[in-house]
Design a protein around this motif. Sequence first.
Motif, mmCIF file in Angstrom:
data_model
loop_
_atom_site.group_PDB
_atom_site.id
_atom_site.type_symbol
_atom_site.label_atom_id
_atom_site.label_comp_id
_atom_site.label_asym_id
_atom_site.label_seq_id
_atom_site.Cartn_x
_atom_site.Cartn_y
_atom_site.Cartn_z
ATOM 1 N N GLY A 15 0.870 -1.181 0.000
ATOM 2 C CA GLY A 15 0.000 0.000 0.000
ATOM 3 C C GLY A 15 0.903 1.226 0.000
ATOM 4 N N MET A 17 2.116 2.953 2.349
ATOM 5 C CA MET A 17 3.193 2.893 3.343
ATOM 6 C C MET A 17 4.252 1.863 2.949
ATOM 7 S SD MET A 17 4.724 3.916 5.906
ATOM 8 C CE MET A 17 3.623 5.183 6.512
ATOM 9 N N ASN A 36 3.073 -8.809 -2.789
ATOM 10 C CA ASN A 36 1.806 -8.167 -2.444
ATOM 11 C C ASN A 36 0.672 -9.018 -2.962
ATOM 12 O OD1 ASN A 36 0.593 -5.633 -1.332
ATOM 13 N ND2 ASN A 36 -0.366 -5.588 -3.352
ATOM 14 N N ARG A 37 -0.435 -9.031 -2.209
ATOM 15 C CA ARG A 37 -1.609 -9.839 -2.614
ATOM 16 C C ARG A 37 -2.062 -9.458 -4.019
ATOM 17 N NH1 ARG A 37 -7.023 -8.942 0.775
ATOM 18 N NH2 ARG A 37 -6.630 -6.850 -0.048
ATOM 19 N N ALA A 75 -4.625 -9.535 8.303
ATOM 20 C CA ALA A 75 -3.949 -9.746 7.018
ATOM 21 C C ALA A 75 -2.642 -10.521 7.204
ATOM 22 C CB ALA A 75 -3.682 -8.404 6.343
ATOM 23 N N ASP A 78 -3.440 -14.098 7.042
ATOM 24 C CA ASP A 78 -3.765 -14.472 5.657
ATOM 25 C C ASP A 78 -2.485 -14.648 4.840
ATOM 26 O OD1 ASP A 78 -6.420 -14.319 6.252
ATOM 27 O OD2 ASP A 78 -6.757 -12.367 5.300
ATOM 28 N N LEU A 95 4.807 -3.872 10.947
ATOM 29 C CA LEU A 95 4.612 -2.431 11.120
ATOM 30 C C LEU A 95 3.182 -2.027 10.762
ATOM 31 C CD1 LEU A 95 8.025 -1.103 9.740
ATOM 32 C CD2 LEU A 95 7.389 -1.725 12.082
ATOM 33 N N SER A 96 2.264 -2.991 10.865
ATOM 34 C CA SER A 96 0.849 -2.721 10.591
ATOM 35 C C SER A 96 0.162 -2.237 11.862
ATOM 36 C CB SER A 96 0.155 -4.003 10.118
ATOM 37 O OG SER A 96 0.917 -4.662 9.129
ATOM 38 N N SER A 97 -0.889 -1.462 11.666
ATOM 39 C CA SER A 97 -1.657 -0.937 12.802
ATOM 40 C C SER A 97 -2.663 -1.962 13.309
ATOM 41 C CB SER A 97 -2.398 0.324 12.338
ATOM 42 O OG SER A 97 -3.416 0.677 13.240
ATOM 43 N N SER A 124 4.359 8.444 11.154
ATOM 44 C CA SER A 124 4.885 9.301 10.093
ATOM 45 C C SER A 124 3.896 10.397 9.738
ATOM 46 C CB SER A 124 5.182 8.452 8.855
ATOM 47 O OG SER A 124 4.039 7.728 8.491
ATOM 48 N N ASP A 127 2.583 9.269 4.558
ATOM 49 C CA ASP A 127 3.539 8.214 4.222
ATOM 50 C C ASP A 127 4.929 8.795 3.912
ATOM 51 O OD1 ASP A 127 3.071 9.382 1.791
ATOM 52 O OD2 ASP A 127 2.201 7.605 0.839
HETATM 53 N N1 LIG Z 1 -0.421 5.389 4.698
HETATM 54 C C1 LIG Z 1 -0.044 6.131 5.730
HETATM 55 O O1 LIG Z 1 0.089 7.356 5.638
HETATM 56 C C2 LIG Z 1 0.231 5.471 7.068
HETATM 57 C C3 LIG Z 1 0.851 6.216 8.073
HETATM 58 C C4 LIG Z 1 1.164 5.608 9.287
HETATM 59 C C5 LIG Z 1 0.831 4.277 9.477
HETATM 60 N N2 LIG Z 1 0.199 3.576 8.495
HETATM 61 C C6 LIG Z 1 -0.139 2.175 8.748
HETATM 62 O O2 LIG Z 1 0.666 1.351 7.911
HETATM 63 C C7 LIG Z 1 -0.077 0.208 7.486
HETATM 64 C C8 LIG Z 1 -0.093 0.170 5.977
HETATM 65 O O3 LIG Z 1 -0.606 1.394 5.487
HETATM 66 P P1 LIG Z 1 -1.119 1.578 4.008
HETATM 67 O O4 LIG Z 1 -1.594 2.980 3.883
HETATM 68 O O5 LIG Z 1 -0.110 1.091 3.055
HETATM 69 O O6 LIG Z 1 -2.394 0.577 4.079
HETATM 70 P P2 LIG Z 1 -3.331 -0.053 2.976
HETATM 71 O O7 LIG Z 1 -3.531 0.873 1.847
HETATM 72 O O8 LIG Z 1 -4.484 -0.546 3.747
HETATM 73 O O9 LIG Z 1 -2.470 -1.273 2.353
HETATM 74 C C9 LIG Z 1 -1.936 -2.250 3.120
HETATM 75 C C10 LIG Z 1 -1.578 -3.507 2.378
HETATM 76 O O10 LIG Z 1 -2.298 -4.535 3.075
HETATM 77 C C11 LIG Z 1 -2.627 -5.523 2.127
HETATM 78 N N3 LIG Z 1 -3.727 -6.336 2.643
HETATM 79 C C12 LIG Z 1 -4.834 -5.916 3.300
HETATM 80 N N4 LIG Z 1 -5.593 -6.969 3.653
HETATM 81 C C13 LIG Z 1 -4.929 -8.073 3.220
HETATM 82 C C14 LIG Z 1 -5.187 -9.463 3.303
HETATM 83 N N5 LIG Z 1 -6.291 -9.913 3.924
HETATM 84 N N6 LIG Z 1 -4.310 -10.312 2.764
HETATM 85 C C15 LIG Z 1 -3.187 -9.847 2.157
HETATM 86 N N7 LIG Z 1 -2.868 -8.545 2.044
HETATM 87 C C16 LIG Z 1 -3.738 -7.670 2.584
HETATM 88 C C17 LIG Z 1 -3.004 -4.736 0.886
HETATM 89 O O11 LIG Z 1 -2.937 -5.616 -0.206
HETATM 90 P P3 LIG Z 1 -3.693 -5.298 -1.594
HETATM 91 O O12 LIG Z 1 -2.798 -4.370 -2.331
HETATM 92 O O13 LIG Z 1 -3.836 -6.631 -2.248
HETATM 93 O O14 LIG Z 1 -5.024 -4.685 -1.241
HETATM 94 C C18 LIG Z 1 -1.912 -3.653 0.896
HETATM 95 O O15 LIG Z 1 -0.757 -4.146 0.267
HETATM 96 C C19 LIG Z 1 -1.473 0.352 8.083
HETATM 97 O O16 LIG Z 1 -1.560 -0.435 9.234
HETATM 98 C C20 LIG Z 1 -1.575 1.838 8.393
HETATM 99 O O17 LIG Z 1 -2.451 2.074 9.474
HETATM 100 C C21 LIG Z 1 -0.088 4.138 7.299
#
Ligand SMILES: NC(=O)c1ccc[n+]([C@@H]2O[C@H](COP(=O)([O-])OP(=O)(O)OC[C@H]3O[C@@H](n4cnc5c(N)ncnc54)[C@H](OP(=O)(O)O)[C@@H]3O)[C@@H](O)[C@H]2O)c1
Length: 292
Positions: A15, A17, A36-37, A75, A78, A95-97, A124, A127
Amino acid sequence: MSENSTRSVTVIGLGPMGQAMVRAFLAAGVEVTVWNRTAAKIDAMAELGARRAATVADALDANEVTVLSLTHYAAMYDVLGQAPDRLPGKTIVNLSSDSPARARAGAAWVREHGARFINGGVMSAGDVLDHPASYIFYSGPRADFDAVAELLRPLSPQEYLGEDDGLAQLYYQGLLTVFHPWLLAFEQAIALIANAGHDIDAFVGFAVRSNAAFPHFMESMSAADQQGGWADLASLKMMEAGARHVVEASEEAGVDATLSRTAQSFYRRAVAASEEAGKAVSAFELMRRGAA
Ligand SMILES: NC(=O)c1ccc[n+]([C@@H]2O[C@H](COP(=O)([O-])OP(=O)(O)OC[C@H]3O[C@@H](n4cnc5c(N)ncnc54)[C@H](OP(=O)(O)O)[C@@H]3O)[C@@H](O)[C@H]2O)c1
C-alpha cells in the motif's frame, strides 16, 4: 547474520506505506524483495529495482528479515498462513496498525511458528517517512530489536519502547486517538469558515498559531490527570457552554456538529456527575470509567 543478509530485506504489503518503505530501503542501498496480494502493485516497485517474489514462501525464503506493512493483523495471518513452514529462524517485523491485544496475539502466533517477532507503529507524517517529524515506535524482545535496528534504520528514526509486544501499538493508538478527532475538528472549523463565505487562508494562520498552545495544555492536563483529572465545577460548566456555542455556530452555518456535540456531552456528563457526587468529577475520570 552475515554481512550480506543485513543489507537485504523482504517487504510484504505494498500500500502507500509499504511502497514508501521500499523506496526508503532502496535509496539506502538495501536490496529489497517484495510480495503483495494484488500483484499489479509489485510492478512499480520492480521498476525501482526491487526483486519480485512469486509467492509468500519465496518472499520469506529471500531474506532473514521480513517487514509487513498491512492494513491490520488479520492480514498477517492471511499472508504468513500461506507459508508457515518457511517461518522458522526468520524475523518478522510487523509495522501494521492494530490493537495492543491483537499485536500480542500476533507475536505469540509468529513465535509459535518458530520466528522472532518485533512490532512497530509508524508515526509518520502521512507516508512521508523522511519528514522531520516522522519516527517509528518499536516493541518486543530487546535483543531481537537490536539485531534488526541497523537494517531498519532507513525507514525513520527509531523509538524502542520495551519488551511488551503491545506497547508500540498502545503508544501508536494513543497518539492516533488525538490525531483523528483533531483532523476532523480542523475540517469542521474549515467548513464553518467556508460555509459562512469567508477566506480559509486568512483563518488557517490563526489555527496554526493556536496550535502552539497545545503543548501547554498537554503538560498541564497530564499533570492534573495524575491527580484525578482537571475538575472544577465552574470550569466544567464553562466548557459545556463553550462547546454548545461551537455547536450553535456550526449549525448556523449548516455544518455537521457531531464532534462538538460529543465534546459538549462529556462536559455535561462531568457537570452532572460532579453535582451528584458533591465533588468535582473530571471528564478524564468519566473516560476511565468506560462507556456511559
Ligand atoms: N499510509 C499512511 O500514511 C500510514 C501512516 C502511518 C501508518 N500507516 C499504517 O501502515 C499500514 C499500511 O498502510 P497503508 O496505507 O499502506 O495501508 P493499505 O492501503 O491498507 O495497504 C496495506 C496492504 O495490506 C494488504 N492487505 C490488506 N488486507 C490483506 C489481506 N487480507 N491479505 C493480504 N494482504 C492484505 C493490501 O494488499 P492489496 O494491495 O492486495 O489490497 C496492501 O498491500 C497500516 O496499518 C496503516 O495504518 C499508514
